[in-house]
Design a protein around this motif. Structure first.
Motif, PDB file in Angstrom:
ATOM      1  N   VAL A  28      48.594  51.279  52.831  1.00 47.89           N
ATOM      2  CA  VAL A  28      47.239  50.899  52.389  1.00 47.89           C
ATOM      3  C   VAL A  28      47.132  50.947  50.871  1.00 47.89           C
ATOM      4  O   VAL A  28      46.588  50.039  50.231  1.00 47.89           O
ATOM      5  N   LEU A  29      47.664  52.033  50.270  1.00 45.00           N
ATOM      6  CA  LEU A  29      47.607  52.163  48.817  1.00 45.00           C
ATOM      7  C   LEU A  29      48.396  51.057  48.128  1.00 45.00           C
ATOM      8  O   LEU A  29      47.976  50.511  47.098  1.00 45.00           O
ATOM      9  N   SER A  30      49.564  50.717  48.706  1.00 47.68           N
ATOM     10  CA  SER A  30      50.367  49.620  48.144  1.00 47.68           C
ATOM     11  C   SER A  30      49.634  48.301  48.234  1.00 47.68           C
ATOM     12  O   SER A  30      49.633  47.494  47.297  1.00 47.68           O
ATOM     13  N   ALA A  31      48.988  48.094  49.387  1.00 47.32           N
ATOM     14  CA  ALA A  31      48.231  46.853  49.559  1.00 47.32           C
ATOM     15  C   ALA A  31      47.081  46.783  48.572  1.00 47.32           C
ATOM     16  O   ALA A  31      46.776  45.726  48.015  1.00 47.32           O
ATOM     17  N   LEU A  32      46.426  47.941  48.358  1.00 47.51           N
ATOM     18  CA  LEU A  32      45.335  47.957  47.396  1.00 47.51           C
ATOM     19  C   LEU A  32      45.822  47.656  45.984  1.00 47.51           C
ATOM     20  O   LEU A  32      45.164  46.948  45.215  1.00 47.51           O
ATOM     21  N   ALA A  33      47.003  48.204  45.643  1.00 47.30           N
ATOM     22  CA  ALA A  33      47.570  47.944  44.321  1.00 47.30           C
ATOM     23  C   ALA A  33      47.887  46.468  44.152  1.00 47.30           C
ATOM     24  O   ALA A  33      47.619  45.863  43.112  1.00 47.30           O
ATOM     25  N   ASP A  34      48.497  45.856  45.196  1.00 46.01           N
ATOM     26  CA  ASP A  34      48.801  44.434  45.131  1.00 46.01           C
ATOM     27  C   ASP A  34      47.523  43.609  45.047  1.00 46.01           C
ATOM     28  O   ASP A  34      47.452  42.608  44.331  1.00 46.01           O
ATOM     29  N   ALA A  35      46.521  44.034  45.813  1.00 43.09           N
ATOM     30  CA  ALA A  35      45.259  43.295  45.801  1.00 43.09           C
ATOM     31  C   ALA A  35      44.622  43.361  44.424  1.00 43.09           C
ATOM     32  O   ALA A  35      44.057  42.381  43.926  1.00 43.09           O
ATOM     33  N   ARG A  36      44.711  44.531  43.783  1.00 42.93           N
ATOM     34  CA  ARG A  36      44.140  44.661  42.447  1.00 42.93           C
ATOM     35  C   ARG A  36      44.839  43.747  41.464  1.00 42.93           C
ATOM     36  O   ARG A  36      44.214  43.188  40.551  1.00 42.93           O
ATOM     37  N   ALA A  37      46.152  43.566  41.633  1.00 45.98           N
ATOM     38  CA  ALA A  37      46.914  42.724  40.710  1.00 45.98           C
ATOM     39  C   ALA A  37      46.518  41.267  40.800  1.00 45.98           C
ATOM     40  O   ALA A  37      46.611  40.528  39.825  1.00 45.98           O
ATOM     41  N   VAL A  38      46.098  40.818  41.961  1.00 45.24           N
ATOM     42  CA  VAL A  38      45.751  39.406  42.126  1.00 45.24           C
ATOM     43  C   VAL A  38      44.247  39.189  42.215  1.00 45.24           C
ATOM     44  O   VAL A  38      43.782  38.066  42.326  1.00 45.24           O
ATOM     45  N   TRP A  39      43.480  40.282  42.163  1.00 48.04           N
ATOM     46  CA  TRP A  39      42.035  40.154  42.240  1.00 48.04           C
ATOM     47  C   TRP A  39      41.525  39.352  41.057  1.00 48.04           C
ATOM     48  O   TRP A  39      41.918  39.579  39.921  1.00 48.04           O
ATOM     49  N   ARG A  40      40.660  38.420  41.336  1.00 50.40           N
ATOM     50  CA  ARG A  40      40.166  37.553  40.284  1.00 50.40           C
ATOM     51  C   ARG A  40      38.643  37.665  40.195  1.00 50.40           C
ATOM     52  O   ARG A  40      37.923  36.999  40.932  1.00 50.40           O
ATOM     53  N   PRO A  41      38.177  38.507  39.298  1.00 47.31           N
ATOM     54  CA  PRO A  41      36.731  38.672  39.188  1.00 47.31           C
ATOM     55  C   PRO A  41      36.078  37.400  38.684  1.00 47.31           C
ATOM     56  O   PRO A  41      36.701  36.592  38.000  1.00 47.31           O
ATOM     57  N   GLU A  42      34.836  37.226  39.029  1.00 44.83           N
ATOM     58  CA  GLU A  42      34.100  36.061  38.554  1.00 44.83           C
ATOM     59  C   GLU A  42      33.916  36.154  37.041  1.00 44.83           C
ATOM     60  O   GLU A  42      33.614  37.217  36.498  1.00 44.83           O
ATOM     61  N   VAL A  43      34.117  35.054  36.371  1.00 48.12           N
ATOM     62  CA  VAL A  43      33.936  35.022  34.931  1.00 48.12           C
ATOM     63  C   VAL A  43      33.537  33.610  34.549  1.00 48.12           C
ATOM     64  O   VAL A  43      34.012  32.630  35.135  1.00 48.12           O
ATOM     65  N   SER A  44      32.660  33.480  33.591  1.00 49.00           N
ATOM     66  CA  SER A  44      32.203  32.165  33.147  1.00 49.00           C
ATOM     67  C   SER A  44      31.678  32.271  31.725  1.00 49.00           C
ATOM     68  O   SER A  44      31.582  33.366  31.163  1.00 49.00           O
ATOM     69  N   GLY A  45      31.361  31.141  31.145  1.00 48.61           N
ATOM     70  CA  GLY A  45      30.815  31.115  29.804  1.00 48.61           C
ATOM     71  C   GLY A  45      31.877  30.979  28.739  1.00 48.61           C
ATOM     72  O   GLY A  45      33.072  30.846  29.031  1.00 48.61           O
ATOM     73  N   PRO A  46      31.479  31.022  27.470  1.00 54.06           N
ATOM     74  CA  PRO A  46      32.423  30.848  26.364  1.00 54.06           C
ATOM     75  C   PRO A  46      33.466  31.960  26.319  1.00 54.06           C
ATOM     76  O   PRO A  46      33.168  33.122  26.586  1.00 54.06           O
ATOM     77  N   VAL A  47      34.675  31.596  25.976  1.00 55.28           N
ATOM     78  CA  VAL A  47      35.733  32.591  25.806  1.00 55.28           C
ATOM     79  C   VAL A  47      35.439  33.469  24.596  1.00 55.28           C
ATOM     80  O   VAL A  47      35.679  34.681  24.610  1.00 55.28           O
ATOM     81  N   LEU A  48      34.908  32.869  23.538  1.00 51.78           N
ATOM     82  CA  LEU A  48      34.539  33.610  22.328  1.00 51.78           C
ATOM     83  C   LEU A  48      33.050  33.374  22.054  1.00 51.78           C
ATOM     84  O   LEU A  48      32.679  32.530  21.240  1.00 51.78           O
ATOM     85  N   PRO A  49      32.180  34.101  22.732  1.00 51.49           N
ATOM     86  CA  PRO A  49      30.742  33.835  22.626  1.00 51.49           C
ATOM     87  C   PRO A  49      30.172  34.038  21.228  1.00 51.49           C
ATOM     88  O   PRO A  49      29.157  33.446  20.873  1.00 51.49           O
ATOM     89  N   ASP A  50      30.797  34.872  20.408  1.00 50.17           N
ATOM     90  CA  ASP A  50      30.302  35.130  19.062  1.00 50.17           C
ATOM     91  C   ASP A  50      31.105  34.385  17.997  1.00 50.17           C
ATOM     92  O   ASP A  50      31.137  34.782  16.824  1.00 50.17           O
TER      93      ASP A  50
END
Length: 348
Positions: A28-50
């Protein structure tokens, strides 16, 4: 005896069950580690907002990839200190500004440091490394920083320095465009000298070895340059002088340094005149095995004054490194394009 045996069996079953639980937990811990490596959080907007405020306060830009260099703003002009403060091409800065301002996130990618090289986002300077852009203000504080990686149309991969999370981004037109930040000389205007091959009327050349000579043609429509001086020499072919004569039609230099810091000694010169009355003289300075050009423009007619002023505004005070090919053409010895006439041994 039966009671002892039953107790032993119960103990063995407990051990087996415990081991199974531990193995399951590890899985389970290994699976969680692998999942964290490929987890893709939502992100949007300018790469350099400032980015716009960073540009307004920018006084120094550092770019690091296979090589590294810095651009510094002084009195409204961006210069490259490693080239004795030679001015940077404004259009290159404009392209960098537009590109970084337009980048928007498409999504997050891996945060496994071992996988960053696959996206061209390893540490700058390493194999599969990215290109770091760092913008600082006049106090030396970092106002913006980003590592650019591979471009895989329509995406470009990016990450923040010091972080392992990679992102995919798009430029403002909906696709990624390759922005070539290297080599350093691509930021410098080293191809400003272009007289136009058809516009050159005559050239006078003093090579490093052998006699000086002149090549000339009557009109821009004339295909070949004729050897006018010295007397008694004959061109090997009708077109033999075209290479040296047309060198300044368009030339790209390789590097630049402040002329007063170069050292070396003058060994040759090449002077070209155009049909419109512009004269450009190249004084060739030897520094070890390298050859550098010091450039002076002179207007021979009123029509050529603006051209001469433009050349001098760029070249005054600078020495430009020439490639071996440019040197070979610019100051080619006379005996490579012509044969001397027979010398009479008869008494006068």
């Amino acid at each position: 005896m039966s009671t002892v045996t039953d107790a032993r069996r119960r103990f063995q079953l407990a051990v087996v069950a415990g081991s199974a639980v531990m193995l399951s937990l590890a899985a389970v811990l290994s699976a969680l580690a692998d999942a964290r490596a490929v987890w893709r959080p939502e992100v949007s907007g300018p790469v350099l907002p400032d980015w716009s405020s960073a540009v307004a306060s920018a006084r120094e830009i550092e770019i690091v990839g296979d090589e590294g260099f810095t651009l510094v703003e002084t009195d409204g002009v961006w210069r490259m200190p490693s080239r004795d403060g030679y001015p940077v091409r404004p259009e290159r800065l404009a392209a960098l500004d537009a590109y970084l301002a337009s980048l928007v996130f498409e999504g997050a990618r891996t945060d496994n440091p071992q996988r960053l090289g696959r996206l061209g986002l390893a540490e700058p300077g390493d194999v599969d490394g990215g290109t770091l852009i760092e913008v600082r203000d006049d106090a030396g504080d970092i106002r913006a920083e980003l590592i650019l990686g591979e471009v895989r149309d329509p995406l470009v991969y990016v990450r923040r320095p010091g972080r392992s999370r990679a992102y995919a981004a798009l430029s403002g037109d909906g696709a990624a465009r390759a922005l070539d930040l290297l080599p350093a000389d691509s930021w410098l205007d080293l191809d400003f000298l272009a007289l136009g091959t058809s516009d050159i009327a005559r050239v006078d050349i003093q090579p490093e070895t052998g006699p000086a000579y002149r090549l000339e043609r009557a009109a821009s429509s004339s295909r070949n340059f004729s050897l006018r001086r010295p007397a008694g020499w004959q061109s090997i072919t009708a077109a033999a002088g075209n290479g040296p004569a047309a060198t300044l039609g368009r030339v790209r230099f390789r590097d630049v340094r402040a002329a007063d810091r170069l050292g070396g000694e003058f060994v040759a010169h090449h002077t070209a005149e155009t049909f419109t009355g512009l004269r450009v003289r190249i004084d060739v300075k030897a520094l070890g095995e390298t050859r550098w050009a010091l450039i002076t423009a002179t207007p021979l007619t009123d029509d050529a004054q603006a051209e001469a002023a433009a050349v001098n505004a760029t070249a005054n005070g600078w020495a430009y490194l020439m490639s071996d090919l440019t040197i070979d053409r610019l100051i080619r010895p006379l005996d490579r394009i012509a044969d001397p006439g027979e010398v009479s041994t008869d008494a006068p």
